[in-house]
Design an enzyme around this catalytic site. Structure first.
Site, PDB file in Angstrom:
ATOM      1  N   ASP A 174      -3.917  30.202 -13.873  1.00 33.23           N
ATOM      2  CA  ASP A 174      -4.566  31.290 -14.605  1.00 33.23           C
ATOM      3  C   ASP A 174      -5.382  30.785 -15.789  1.00 33.23           C
ATOM      4  O   ASP A 174      -5.994  31.583 -16.504  1.00 33.23           O
ATOM      5  CB  ASP A 174      -3.553  32.338 -15.056  1.00 33.23           C
ATOM      6  CG  ASP A 174      -2.497  31.810 -16.018  1.00 33.23           C
ATOM      7  OD1 ASP A 174      -2.065  30.649 -15.852  1.00 33.23           O
ATOM      8  OD2 ASP A 174      -2.096  32.546 -16.941  1.00 33.23           O
ATOM      9  N   HIS A 175      -5.429  29.460 -15.970  1.00 28.96           N
ATOM     10  CA  HIS A 175      -6.245  28.868 -17.034  1.00 28.96           C
ATOM     11  C   HIS A 175      -7.379  28.000 -16.494  1.00 28.96           C
ATOM     12  O   HIS A 175      -8.331  27.729 -17.229  1.00 28.96           O
ATOM     13  CB  HIS A 175      -5.361  28.040 -17.974  1.00 28.96           C
ATOM     14  CG  HIS A 175      -4.418  28.886 -18.772  1.00 28.96           C
ATOM     15  ND1 HIS A 175      -4.620  29.189 -20.102  1.00 28.96           N
ATOM     16  CD2 HIS A 175      -3.287  29.527 -18.402  1.00 28.96           C
ATOM     17  CE1 HIS A 175      -3.641  29.975 -20.515  1.00 28.96           C
ATOM     18  NE2 HIS A 175      -2.816  30.196 -19.503  1.00 28.96           N
TER      19      HIS A 175
ATOM     20  N   HIS B 273       4.782  23.550 -23.416  1.00 33.85           N
ATOM     21  CA  HIS B 273       4.579  24.475 -22.294  1.00 33.85           C
ATOM     22  C   HIS B 273       4.312  23.674 -21.030  1.00 33.85           C
ATOM     23  O   HIS B 273       4.923  23.908 -19.984  1.00 33.85           O
ATOM     24  CB  HIS B 273       3.416  25.407 -22.631  1.00 33.85           C
ATOM     25  CG  HIS B 273       3.136  26.448 -21.593  1.00 33.85           C
ATOM     26  ND1 HIS B 273       4.007  27.475 -21.311  1.00 33.85           N
ATOM     27  CD2 HIS B 273       2.065  26.623 -20.767  1.00 33.85           C
ATOM     28  CE1 HIS B 273       3.497  28.242 -20.369  1.00 33.85           C
ATOM     29  NE2 HIS B 273       2.321  27.737 -20.018  1.00 33.85           N
TER      30      HIS B 273
ATOM     31  N   HIS C  51      -2.144  25.217 -15.443  1.00 31.17           N
ATOM     32  CA  HIS C  51      -1.736  26.442 -14.762  1.00 31.17           C
ATOM     33  C   HIS C  51      -2.953  27.190 -14.230  1.00 31.17           C
ATOM     34  O   HIS C  51      -3.991  27.259 -14.884  1.00 31.17           O
ATOM     35  CB  HIS C  51      -0.908  27.322 -15.695  1.00 31.17           C
ATOM     36  CG  HIS C  51       0.455  26.752 -15.969  1.00 31.17           C
ATOM     37  ND1 HIS C  51       1.225  27.148 -17.029  1.00 31.17           N
ATOM     38  CD2 HIS C  51       1.178  25.804 -15.306  1.00 31.17           C
ATOM     39  CE1 HIS C  51       2.377  26.482 -17.021  1.00 31.17           C
ATOM     40  NE2 HIS C  51       2.367  25.658 -15.994  1.00 31.17           N
TER      41      HIS C  51
ATOM     42  N   HIS D 292      -4.653  23.515 -20.098  1.00 27.15           N
ATOM     43  CA  HIS D 292      -3.583  22.986 -19.255  1.00 27.15           C
ATOM     44  C   HIS D 292      -3.795  23.414 -17.811  1.00 27.15           C
ATOM     45  O   HIS D 292      -4.712  24.161 -17.499  1.00 27.15           O
ATOM     46  CB  HIS D 292      -2.209  23.404 -19.777  1.00 27.15           C
ATOM     47  CG  HIS D 292      -1.927  24.871 -19.729  1.00 27.15           C
ATOM     48  ND1 HIS D 292      -2.545  25.796 -20.550  1.00 27.15           N
ATOM     49  CD2 HIS D 292      -1.053  25.594 -18.957  1.00 27.15           C
ATOM     50  CE1 HIS D 292      -2.074  26.999 -20.292  1.00 27.15           C
ATOM     51  NE2 HIS D 292      -1.180  26.904 -19.332  1.00 27.15           N
TER      52      HIS D 292
ATOM     53  N   ASP E 209      -1.491  28.357 -24.087  1.00 22.20           N
ATOM     54  CA  ASP E 209      -0.166  28.990 -24.043  1.00 22.20           C
ATOM     55  C   ASP E 209       0.840  28.294 -24.956  1.00 22.20           C
ATOM     56  O   ASP E 209       2.048  28.411 -24.753  1.00 22.20           O
ATOM     57  CB  ASP E 209       0.372  28.972 -22.616  1.00 22.20           C
ATOM     58  CG  ASP E 209      -0.314  29.989 -21.708  1.00 22.20           C
ATOM     59  OD1 ASP E 209      -1.149  30.760 -22.208  1.00 22.20           O
ATOM     60  OD2 ASP E 209      -0.014  29.996 -20.501  1.00 22.20           O
TER      61      ASP E 209
ATOM     62  N   HIS F 257      -3.204  35.076 -24.002  1.00 22.20           N
ATOM     63  CA  HIS F 257      -2.551  36.228 -23.378  1.00 22.20           C
ATOM     64  C   HIS F 257      -2.358  37.361 -24.391  1.00 22.20           C
ATOM     65  O   HIS F 257      -2.180  37.120 -25.586  1.00 22.20           O
ATOM     66  CB  HIS F 257      -1.183  35.842 -22.821  1.00 22.20           C
ATOM     67  CG  HIS F 257      -1.237  34.989 -21.606  1.00 22.20           C
ATOM     68  ND1 HIS F 257      -1.386  35.487 -20.337  1.00 22.20           N
ATOM     69  CD2 HIS F 257      -1.165  33.631 -21.470  1.00 22.20           C
ATOM     70  CE1 HIS F 257      -1.399  34.487 -19.467  1.00 22.20           C
ATOM     71  NE2 HIS F 257      -1.270  33.360 -20.133  1.00 22.20           N
TER      72      HIS F 257
END
Length: 253
Positions: free
Chosen positions: A57-58, A111, A55, A53, A128, A166
Site C-alpha cells: 500500500d506504499h 515497522h 508494503h 518501505h 508508517d 494513514h
C-alpha cells in the site's frame, strides 16, 4: 518551496504529492490511479517518487506510474521494491528531480527493517513509523529499534509538519486517552479530531510539537504514561520497556 497535495487511497491511506511548478514528486504511491488522475488534472509531470518501505500500500503503484512517466525512484536499498533506481540506507541528503528542496534521509527501522523517512523544508514524510497520535506496528523490527526511530523523529524541530501515511488519528487518540486520561492537551486534540472526522475532514498532517504533547509513544518518560505501561506489563520504567508495553497494549486495544 513546494505545495503538498493530499491524495486519499484505499480505505485510509494518504499519498503525498509535492508540486513545484509543473513538476511533481510523489511519496508512497500504493495506488497509481489516483496519482495519475491528479497529475492529469493539474497538468503535472511526475519527476520523482519517494518510497518509505516495501508494503504494497506504499509502493504498489510504482510500476504503473513508471509506465506513464520517466521518474527517478528513491527508496530503501535494504528492501525488495521493484523500480527503485536511487537506493538509500539513511544518512544521505537527496534533492529529487523537479523539487527545489533537499531532504535528509532518515533510517527509522521498526515497522519494517529498512524503513526510511524523508525530512526537508520543514516537512517530514514518515510512512508508517510515526502516526498522528500513534506509531506503526512492529512487523519486522524490535521495540529497541522503533523506540530509537521515534526518538530520532521527536528530536526534529517542533514546527516540523508531519505527513504520515494513514488516517488513523481518531482510533489512536482513543488509545492515547486510555493511557494518559489526565492530559488536557490530548483531551482537546481528541475533541477536535472527533469533530473533524464527523464532518469528513482529514486530521493529517500534524506537527512534532503536537505529537510530543499528545502521542503516548513519544511520551514514554511522562509519569502517567509510565504508570499506565507498568499496569500493562512494563517490567521497568525505562523508555524501551514503556514503549514495548504500550505497543503490545495497543495491538489488542
Amino acid at each position: 518551496m513546494f505545495d503538498v497535495i493530499r491524495i486519499p487511497a484505499f480505505k485510509d491511506n494518504y499519498i503525498w504529492l509535492l508540486r513545484k511548478g509543473a513538476a511533481a514528486t510523489v511519496v508512497d504511491p500504493g495506488d497509481a490511479r489516483p496519482v495519475l488522475e491528479v497529475l492529469e488534472r493539474e497538468r503535472l509531470t511526475l519527476a520523482s517518487i519517494l518510497v518509505t518501505h516495501h508494503h504494497a500500500d506504499h509502493q504498489g503503484g510504482v510500476a504503473e506510474l513508471l509506465a506513464h512517466h520517466r521518474a527517478e525512484v528513491f527508496g530503501p536499498a535494504a528492501e525488495a521494491i521493484a523500480g527503485i533506481n536511487r537506493p538509500l540506507r539513511g544518512g544521505e541528503t537527496i534533492q529529487p528531480a523537479g523539487c527545489d528542496s533537499s531532504f535528509a534521509v532518515l533510517a527509522v527501522p521498526g515497522h519494517t527493517l529498512g524503513h526510511l523517512a524523508y525530512y526537508g523544508a520543514g516537512c517530514l514524510f514518515c510512512g508508517d513509523t510515526l502516526f498522528a497520535g500513534g506509531c506503526g506496528r512492529l512487523f519486522e523490527g524490535t521495540a529497541v529499534q522503533m523506540a530509537a526511530s521515534l526518538a530520532c523523529l521527536a528530536a526534529l524541530p517542533d514546527e516540523t509538519v508531519v505527513y504520515c501515511a494513514h488516517e488513523y488519528t481518531q482510533a489512536n487518540l482513543r488509545f492515547a486517552l486510555a493511557v494518559e486520561p489526565g492530559n488536557r492537551y490530548l483531551q482537546l486534540r481528541a475533541a477536535e479530531v472527533t469533530a473533524a472526522r464527523a464532518s469528513g475532514q482529514a486530521t493529517v498532517p500534524s506537527t512534532i510539537a503536537c505529537e510530543k504533547a499528545s502521542n503516548p509513544f513519544l511520551r514514554c518518560a511522562e509519569p502517567e504514561v509510565v504508570a499506565a505501561a507498568q499496569r500493562h506489563g512494563a517490567a521497568a520504567a525505562d523508555a524501551v520497556a514503556v514503549f514495548a508495553a504500550l505497543r503490545e497494549w495497543k495491538n489488542g486495544f
